[in-house]
Design a protein around this motif. Structure first.
Motif, mmCIF file in Angstrom:
data_model
loop_
_atom_site.group_PDB
_atom_site.id
_atom_site.type_symbol
_atom_site.label_atom_id
_atom_site.label_comp_id
_atom_site.label_asym_id
_atom_site.label_seq_id
_atom_site.Cartn_x
_atom_site.Cartn_y
_atom_site.Cartn_z
ATOM 1 N N LYS A 114 42.330 19.108 31.518
ATOM 2 C CA LYS A 114 41.044 18.386 31.445
ATOM 3 C C LYS A 114 41.011 17.217 32.438
ATOM 4 O O LYS A 114 40.063 17.060 33.206
ATOM 5 C CB LYS A 114 40.839 17.883 30.016
ATOM 6 N N THR A 115 42.071 16.366 32.426
ATOM 7 C CA THR A 115 42.054 15.186 33.311
ATOM 8 C C THR A 115 42.200 15.601 34.773
ATOM 9 O O THR A 115 41.606 14.982 35.659
ATOM 10 C CB THR A 115 43.171 14.183 32.938
ATOM 11 N N GLU A 162 38.754 16.796 35.927
ATOM 12 C CA GLU A 162 37.844 15.655 36.074
ATOM 13 C C GLU A 162 38.142 14.900 37.378
ATOM 14 O O GLU A 162 37.231 14.527 38.119
ATOM 15 C CB GLU A 162 38.011 14.728 34.863
#
Length: 791
Positions: A342-343, A346
């Motif tokens: 996820k990070t 992003e």
């Protein structure tokens, strides 16, 4: 707008009295001696003062400066800087000729040379000599750079840039430099010279002997001043520990630095293989990217691609954040976050949008913010700084990194022509990391990934250097304590040897350290017999090292202590003949007795620059008898009103009141609107296309995007998969086979992310791995062995 002028004229149609620059380089093993001869001629009908501001390597020790006018040669002396300036001004005021060479107060890689005065029709030849150590590159080449390009240095807001020590830079686009450059190099070493490469066209390498330990090389005729001249020198089996003992100056007092022998040690630590295989699976990785206007075009594109590779190569379990800066700074996350799918996604989304549109180069504020963030327990902080390094407050930035050196390692990357070697080397040296220089013809990725490998090496702690010398010989360390050791990378140590020993005597030095909890040591035995024919090169490099350490100490202490340090530096600089921040070279021609008649006109000699920018002009004319000290000795290099503008990647002067600011805003909004009308981006490099599909865990997913990256249809990729194997295992083996089959020439770029993929595969305990490898080879047309993949 710059006008094309003919002959030796600046863009302002002023004559340039500098006609040619001749550079002779002599490399002995890993030390370079550089002699530059600057030939001046005044073709005007009035006397001139020529002021030339130019770059030198940031760690160079300038050790000789002289002027020849007709048959008269005047050798300069090193004096305290203010005294030297006053002596220069007084000489010119009384109609004498004088020559002044001084280091900029802001950055040790910028020098100012004042030639005053040249009478009408007169010629002068200025000789400048410096010595410097050559840095070891990732591929074991030694890098020499002759800085030619001098880009304007950004003056941070509110830094009081008009103070007395700033040097005024005058520059023109590289294609318009009105003087010629000739460059030749002579290389000698105990080891054979295997090759010499350059970013500029070279004539063929000429060997002097059958052992190929001596060679010469020259720049090809017609070289333009359109870039820094970079030489990469490769020796066979050169990177072994060595020691050079150099005898002192007979005229100097025994017990002084110049009077005693000095030893220079080149240490190449070798770490145990068992420890080296322990690639760190933790760490806080902070990436700081320059997005000032001068990073526009291929530089910012290359930086985005490099960040993609870095983010894919990070280990699971680490933390990371990405900062970018210009006149202001931004961060992707408020604080470093744990690395996950996820990070990572992003961050990559934000990286894709990054443009070189943040104005100037305010690097100090984001660094302060990063250091104000608390460190994460058991996650050593690793800072990666990417910049084209054009700032005026170099010393302030390096000082900040030094103050925080206990909490992190700093890896720095100087991008493009004109990057400040003082800034890039200083960041890495004070931050216990490693510096890399990336010219605009280099691929950034291999160099950056090599630094990531260094960052993933276990940190070496508790480093000490111990000496074992014969009775009667004592040692004084001249180098600051070693703070960083990396596998196969050189550490240089200088020391003064006091006392007497027999010619046959031998010394020993031991470097002790702790690595991943294991105490280790490397030792080197060396002869105390002085080497022949080294001149005073080692002494000058040692003096330079000590001077730099003292200058740093002075900046940290302030007040009376700073004055005490300044006194020590001057006492070291003057007898060693090595320049410093507090001294300058001064030569006055007292011999001919002729007094200058008429007003003296200043001509600023332009240095080449790569970026198109608007620069303020600085011109002084001095009536006879008026002391120069009454005039500003210098002015700001790059004023706060000058914006390093990202719109077109060039600097524009901020608008005075009454200027049509709306016209500028209109052109910028048109630019933003026009972005949607720009032609589509060219297809992505196949390697980056494949890498972009890798998950944070290290695996790939079997989907149409992967098939496309492999140059196949979805059906072609899915059909050969062994039935008992899950899709992610099959996809990951396909990607690894493609990397080994197609991209071995770029292995250093994808090696770390491939290791992560292999670790993921091992954790799956997947069946039929051999069958998968054979099927993937058959599909892609390769014959990569399972062992080669590391499975």
């Amino acid at each position: 707008m710059m006008m094309n002028c003919c002959g030796l004229l600046t863009s302002n149609k002023e004559a340039v009295p500098l006609k040619s620059v001749e550079v002779e380089l002599e490399v002995r093993d890993h030390v370079a001696t550089v002699v530059s001869t600057l030939n001046y001629e005044n073709k005007e009908d009035k006397p001139l003062e020529a002021v030339f501001v130019f770059p030198l390597p940031g760690d160079a020790a300038v050790c000789h400066f002289s002027a020849k006018i007709g048959q008269t040669e005047i050798v300069a002396e090193v004096k305290e800087k203010q005294k030297a300036r006053e002596e220069y001004d007084d000489a010119l005021s009384s109609g004498q000729q004088a020559f002044l060479l001084e280091e900029s107060d802001q950055s040790p890689d910028i020098f100012s040379l004042s030639v005053g005065s040249l009478r009408p029709g007169e010629s002068a030849s200025i000789r400048l000599e410096y010595v410097t150590e050559l840095a070891v590159q990732a591929d074991e080449g030694l890098r020499f750079c002759l800085p030619a390009v001098l880009n304007p240095r950004y003056q941070p807001q509110g830094s009081g840039g008009s103070g007395g020590g700033n040097v005024q830079m005058t520059s023109v686009p590289a294609s318009m430099v009105p003087y010629s450059l000739s460059f030749s190099a002579r290389v000698s070493s105990p080891h054979p010279v295997s090759k010499v490469e350059s970013n500029c066209p070279l004539d063929a390498l000429q060997y002097f002997n059958t052992e190929q330990t001596q060679a010469t090389v020259k720049l090809a005729a017609g070289h333009k001043f359109d870039r820094d001249v970079e030489l990469l020198i490769y020796y066979k089996d050169a990177h072994q520990p060595t020691a050079v003992v150099e005898t002192g100056q007979t005229s100097a007092k025994p017990g002084s630095l110049m009077g005693d022998p000095v030893v220079m040690l080149s240490l190449y630590p070798e770490f145990p293989q068992a420890v080296m295989s322990l690639v760190a699976s933790c760490g806080e990785f902070v990436f700081l990217l320059d997005r000032s206007g001068s990073m526009a075009g291929s530089r910012i594109k290359s930086a985005r691609e490099t960040l993609l590779l870095l983010l894919k190569s990070l280990p699971i379990g680490c933390y990371f954040n990405i900062y970018s800066f210009g006149s202001s700074y931004e961060h992707i996350f408020p604080e470093s976050v744990e690395y996950s799918q996820k990070t990572m996604e992003e961050a990559l989304k934000k990286v894709e949008e990054m443009q070189a549109n943040l104005g100037g180069t305010e690097i100090l504020e984001p660094l302060k913010h990063i250091y104000s963030q608390p460190c994460i327990p058991s996650q050593p902080r690793q800072l990666f700084v990417f910049t084209d390094g054009e700032v005026c407050n170099t010393k302030e930035v390096i000082n900040l990194v030094r103050k925080n050196s206990g909490s992190h390692r700093c890896f720095s990357f100087g991008i493009g022509e004109g990057a400040s070697s003082a800034l890039i080397n200083g960041l890495a040296k004070e931050g216990g990391g490693h510096a890399q220089f990336i010219t605009d013809t280099d691929r950034m990725q291999p160099k950056v990934m090599q630094s990531l490998r260094f960052a993933l090496q276990p940190a070496v702690i508790d480093i000490s250097v111990e000496w074992d010398l014969p009775k009667g010989v004592s040692v004084t360390a001249l180098s600051p304590p070693i703070t960083a050791l990396f596998q196969g990378q050189r550490s240089l140590v200088y020391a003064q040897l006091t006392g007497q020993s027999s010619e046959a005597a031998e010394g020993c030095v031991m470097v002790k350290y702790s690595l991943a909890g294991h105490p280790s040591q490397n030792q080197l035995h060396f002869s105390l017999k002085p080497a022949e024919d080294t001149g005073l090169t080692v002494h000058r490099l040692a003096a330079r090292t000590l001077i730099r350490s003292l200058e740093m100490e002075g900046r940290e202490s302030g007040g009376e202590q700073e004055e005490g340090v300044k006194k020590k530096v001057v006492e070291l600089s003057v007898p060693s003949g090595v320049s410093s921040a507090f001294t300058a070279f001064i030569a006055v021609n007292k011999g001919d007795g002729k007094v200058l008649q008429g007003p003296l006109v200043v001509r600023n000699v332009p240095a080449p620059r790569m970026m198109a920018c608007s620069m303020g002009r600085f011109n002084r004319s001095r009536p006879p008898g008026m002391p120069t000290k009454a005039m500003a000795h210098s002015s700001p290099s790059y004023s706060p009103g000058m914006v390093d503008c990202g719109i077109m990647g060039r600097s524009v002067q901020s608008c005075p009141t009454g200027m049509p600011m709306m016209a500028m805003l209109h052109s910028y909004s048109s630019y933003l609107l026009g972005k949607s009308l720009l032609p589509k981006q060219p297809p992505r490099d196949p390697l980056l296309q494949l890498v972009s599909l890798q998950k944070a865990s290290g695996c790939w997913v079997l989907d149409p995007a992967l098939a496309d990256a492999l140059g196949k249809t979805s059906r072609e990729v899915e059909k050969p998969k062994p039935a008992s194997v899950n899709q992610e295992v099959w996809a990951t083996i396909l990607a690894l086979i493609w990397l080994h089959g197609f991209k071995m020439d770029a292995q250093e770029e994808w090696e770390l992310l491939a290791m992560k993929a292999v670790s993921w595969l091992r954790a799956q305990n997947a069946p039929c791995v051999i069958e998968c490898v054979e099927a993937a080879n058959a599909l892609l047309g390769f014959s990569v062995q399972k062992d080669a993949l590391g499975l």
